[in-house]
Design a protein around this motif. Sequence first.
Motif, PDB file in Angstrom:
ATOM      1  N   GLN A 123      21.230  15.099 -39.973  1.00 17.09           N
ATOM      2  CA  GLN A 123      20.961  15.140 -41.403  1.00 17.09           C
ATOM      3  C   GLN A 123      20.894  16.573 -41.922  1.00 17.09           C
ATOM      4  OE1 GLN A 123      17.456  12.647 -41.855  1.00 17.09           O
ATOM      5  NE2 GLN A 123      18.725  10.831 -42.147  1.00 17.09           N
ATOM      6  N   VAL A 124      20.368  17.478 -41.102  1.00 15.59           N
ATOM      7  CA  VAL A 124      20.383  18.895 -41.490  1.00 15.59           C
ATOM      8  C   VAL A 124      21.820  19.380 -41.650  1.00 15.59           C
ATOM      9  CG1 VAL A 124      19.876  21.238 -40.703  1.00 15.59           C
ATOM     10  CG2 VAL A 124      18.140  19.457 -40.487  1.00 15.59           C
ATOM     11  N   LYS A 125      22.674  19.016 -40.682  1.00 18.98           N
ATOM     12  CA  LYS A 125      24.086  19.430 -40.746  1.00 18.98           C
ATOM     13  C   LYS A 125      24.798  18.832 -41.948  1.00 18.98           C
ATOM     14  CE  LYS A 125      24.411  19.932 -35.727  1.00 18.98           C
ATOM     15  NZ  LYS A 125      25.000  19.381 -34.477  1.00 18.98           N
ATOM     16  N   GLN A 126      24.328  17.678 -42.400  1.00 20.10           N
ATOM     17  CA  GLN A 126      24.922  17.022 -43.568  1.00 20.10           C
ATOM     18  C   GLN A 126      24.347  17.526 -44.899  1.00 20.10           C
ATOM     19  OE1 GLN A 126      24.166  12.896 -42.695  1.00 20.10           O
ATOM     20  NE2 GLN A 126      25.493  12.905 -40.883  1.00 20.10           N
ATOM     21  N   GLY A 127      23.432  18.495 -44.828  1.00 19.97           N
ATOM     22  CA  GLY A 127      22.910  19.092 -46.036  1.00 19.97           C
ATOM     23  C   GLY A 127      21.655  18.467 -46.589  1.00 19.97           C
ATOM     24  N   GLU A 128      21.060  17.505 -45.876  1.00 14.98           N
ATOM     25  CA  GLU A 128      19.897  16.799 -46.413  1.00 14.98           C
ATOM     26  C   GLU A 128      18.671  17.702 -46.542  1.00 14.98           C
ATOM     27  OE1 GLU A 128      19.901  13.660 -47.634  1.00 14.98           O
ATOM     28  OE2 GLU A 128      22.067  13.838 -47.294  1.00 14.98           O
ATOM     29  N   TRP A 129      18.520  18.661 -45.658  1.00 16.39           N
ATOM     30  CA  TRP A 129      17.367  19.567 -45.751  1.00 16.39           C
ATOM     31  C   TRP A 129      17.445  20.389 -47.036  1.00 16.39           C
ATOM     32  CZ3 TRP A 129      15.946  23.752 -41.536  1.00 16.39           C
ATOM     33  CH2 TRP A 129      14.643  24.223 -41.775  1.00 16.39           C
ATOM     34  N   GLY A 130      18.653  20.907 -47.297  1.00 21.17           N
ATOM     35  CA  GLY A 130      18.827  21.691 -48.509  1.00 21.17           C
ATOM     36  C   GLY A 130      18.595  20.882 -49.771  1.00 21.17           C
ATOM     37  N   LYS A 131      19.037  19.640 -49.793  1.00 25.34           N
ATOM     38  CA  LYS A 131      18.854  18.783 -50.964  1.00 25.34           C
ATOM     39  C   LYS A 131      17.380  18.459 -51.191  1.00 25.34           C
ATOM     40  CE  LYS A 131      23.288  16.388 -50.344  1.00 25.34           C
ATOM     41  NZ  LYS A 131      23.895  15.072 -50.006  1.00 25.34           N
ATOM     42  N   ASN A 132      16.603  18.464 -50.121  1.00 27.42           N
ATOM     43  CA  ASN A 132      15.200  18.074 -50.195  1.00 27.42           C
ATOM     44  C   ASN A 132      14.372  19.042 -51.039  1.00 27.42           C
ATOM     45  OD1 ASN A 132      12.371  18.652 -48.668  1.00 27.42           O
ATOM     46  ND2 ASN A 132      12.774  16.445 -48.737  1.00 27.42           N
ATOM     47  N   GLY A 133      14.703  20.319 -50.975  1.00 27.24           N
ATOM     48  CA  GLY A 133      13.993  21.288 -51.784  1.00 27.24           C
ATOM     49  C   GLY A 133      12.665  21.740 -51.224  1.00 27.24           C
ATOM     50  N   GLN A 134      12.262  21.246 -50.102  1.00 23.50           N
ATOM     51  CA  GLN A 134      11.007  21.631 -49.458  1.00 23.50           C
ATOM     52  C   GLN A 134      11.300  22.406 -48.170  1.00 23.50           C
ATOM     53  OE1 GLN A 134       8.031  21.292 -50.639  1.00 23.50           O
ATOM     54  NE2 GLN A 134       8.286  19.781 -52.282  1.00 23.50           N
ATOM     55  N   PHE A 135      10.280  23.090 -47.664  1.00 20.93           N
ATOM     56  CA  PHE A 135      10.489  23.835 -46.423  1.00 20.93           C
ATOM     57  C   PHE A 135      10.641  22.911 -45.218  1.00 20.93           C
ATOM     58  CE2 PHE A 135       5.970  23.050 -46.193  1.00 20.93           C
ATOM     59  CZ  PHE A 135       5.684  22.960 -44.839  1.00 20.93           C
ATOM     60  N   CYS A 136      10.320  21.612 -45.394  1.00 20.25           N
ATOM     61  CA  CYS A 136      10.453  20.653 -44.295  1.00 20.25           C
ATOM     62  C   CYS A 136      10.817  19.291 -44.879  1.00 20.25           C
ATOM     63  CB  CYS A 136       9.158  20.556 -43.500  1.00 20.25           C
ATOM     64  SG  CYS A 136       7.769  19.920 -44.474  1.00 20.25           S
ATOM     65  N   PHE A 137      11.362  18.431 -44.040  1.00 18.52           N
ATOM     66  CA  PHE A 137      11.542  17.035 -44.440  1.00 18.52           C
ATOM     67  C   PHE A 137      11.670  16.164 -43.196  1.00 18.52           C
ATOM     68  CE2 PHE A 137      15.939  17.363 -43.326  1.00 18.52           C
ATOM     69  CZ  PHE A 137      16.456  16.081 -43.295  1.00 18.52           C
ATOM     70  N   TRP A 138      11.352  14.885 -43.335  1.00 18.96           N
ATOM     71  CA  TRP A 138      11.565  13.910 -42.267  1.00 18.96           C
ATOM     72  C   TRP A 138      11.812  12.549 -42.910  1.00 18.96           C
ATOM     73  CZ3 TRP A 138       7.077  16.558 -43.165  1.00 18.96           C
ATOM     74  CH2 TRP A 138       5.985  15.822 -43.658  1.00 18.96           C
TER      75      TRP A 138
END
Length: 323
Positions: A123-138
């Motif tokens: 999901q990180v490679k698919q850009g989901e971390w960036g879309k999340n807008g927070q320093f972390c996500f799960w």
Amino acid sequence: MKTVILDGQTLNPGDNPWAPIEGIHPVTVYEKTQDEDIIPRSKEADILLTNKTPLTRETLKQLPNLKYIGVLATGYDVVDIKAAAELGIPVTNTPGYANNAVPEHVFALIFECYRQISLHSEQVKQGEWGKNGQFCFWNTPQRELGGKTLGIIGFGNTGNNVARIANAFGMNILAYAPRPKPLPDYDNFSFAELNEVLEKSDIITLHCPLTADTKHIINEQSLALMKHDAVLINTARGPLIDEAAVAKALNEGTLGGLAVDVVSDEPIAKDHPFLSTPNTFITPHLAWATIEARKALMQIAADNITAFLNGTPQNVVNGVTGK
């Protein structure tokens, strides 16, 4: 003496030379043997080595030269050991070669269930971390092992080493062993009856041999005793679990997760239910296959042959010491 290896490809796909066994006397190695080729390839053998190629009563009766069977695995359900005993043929296995490999894989599967690292990496490679807008996500619940109860069904070498690692993670450990075993020297461990292990464990891992008594040891009745969020791990033998019952529990949400390295028929069929059940992780029977473990297996198999030829057989599983 003629030695034949019926299915050597998995033990030595090219990186694990046969030298320890070839150093005893010449060996004929087949990468894989189909059922119809078992007798033609085995009929002249004095020593026969197999991993997954079955040696049934009918097959053994047609091998008059056979003096010894070595199983290139810890489990020996591929050989009719009763028939071999009646024919005076000792059967040996190779215990202890995967004392690190399999327990380490058990925890790789547990971490996948509890943290889903591969999913989040993708999901990180698919850009989901960036879309999340927070320093972390799960996107899945994140759980810790410390304080959880690990249930171990079967407490031989592998079960014992799984318990040792679990202890290091601060887990509580319940183990079911049908025969008395030494008590480990740490406080958060106890032996228990099977039902107690099933009822109290957050994670259950199977490390018992496949026998008539253990086939489908995980079934509809045992699943009903387990916590609904429990995780089931199987790195031993596929038929230890009733796959239809486990799939039903996963689909109905009465089993929290499943991670298996083995299934009843291998390789896995395209329509196997575990390919579509939720919270399911499958590896292709590779828990045992580190290069370190395969080299150790090769040496144990060679040592077993040497011990047999010297008249002092070791690791015999059917009570026969010679023919």
